[in-house]
Write a protein that holds these residues in place. Structure first.
Motif, PDB file in Angstrom:
ATOM      1  N   THR A  47      36.770  45.599  37.300  1.00  0.00           N
ATOM      2  CA  THR A  47      35.522  45.431  36.570  1.00  0.00           C
ATOM      3  C   THR A  47      34.453  44.776  37.442  1.00  0.00           C
ATOM      4  O   THR A  47      34.755  44.124  38.443  1.00  0.00           O
TER       5      THR A  47
ATOM      6  N   TYR B 209      32.520  48.717  34.156  1.00  0.00           N
ATOM      7  CA  TYR B 209      33.067  49.265  35.388  1.00  0.00           C
ATOM      8  C   TYR B 209      32.015  49.981  36.219  1.00  0.00           C
ATOM      9  O   TYR B 209      31.151  50.691  35.692  1.00  0.00           O
TER      10      TYR B 209
ATOM     11  N   TRP C 255      28.185  48.062  37.371  1.00  0.00           N
ATOM     12  CA  TRP C 255      28.298  48.125  35.918  1.00  0.00           C
ATOM     13  C   TRP C 255      26.948  48.151  35.208  1.00  0.00           C
ATOM     14  O   TRP C 255      26.788  48.823  34.188  1.00  0.00           O
TER      15      TRP C 255
END
Length: 125
Positions: free
Chosen positions: A102, A32, A53
């Motif tokens: 994500t 994330y 991420w």
């Protein structure tokens, strides 16, 4: 349950530096994006910085570019905000947040679903 805990705020003179930290738990952190926002008294919460991420992409608000640096350590589930050349207008509560999706890092409040409790940064003139 996702938990985000900020630390590192404080009182500092203009021109000084602080390093804010955010410890994350309860989600596969490395998938994330993470963001930092701030809210000054009487103002809306505003975007400060975001990191994707992997740490390979960062975004900054124009007001902090060149002074703030966001970074992350996925092995430790930590995200950091190095803030240099502080100005009185940087005074605010600083919040870290995790992106609701994500593999990306948003730059608006609606992109984030979990928030920490905030850490106060006060800059004296």
């Amino acid at each position: 349950q996702v938990q985000l805990v900020e630390s590192g705020g404080g009182l500092v003179q203009a021109g000084g530096s602080l390093r804010l930290s955010c410890a994350a738990s309860g989600r596969t952190f490395s998938r994330y994006g993470m963001g930092w926002f701030r809210q000054a008294p009487g103002k809306e919460r505003e975007f400060v910085a975001a990191i994707n991420w992997s740490g390979g992409r960062t975004d900054y608000a124009d007001s902090v570019k060149g002074r703030f640096t966001i970074s992350r350590d996925n092995a430790k589930n930590m995200v950091y905000l190095q803030i240099n050349s502080l100005k009185p207008e940087d005074t605010a509560v600083y919040y870290c947040a995790t992106d609701r999706s994500t593999w990306r890092s948003g730059v608006t409040r609606r992109d984030y679903d979990y928030w920490g409790q905030g850490t106060q940064v006060t800059v004296s003139a």
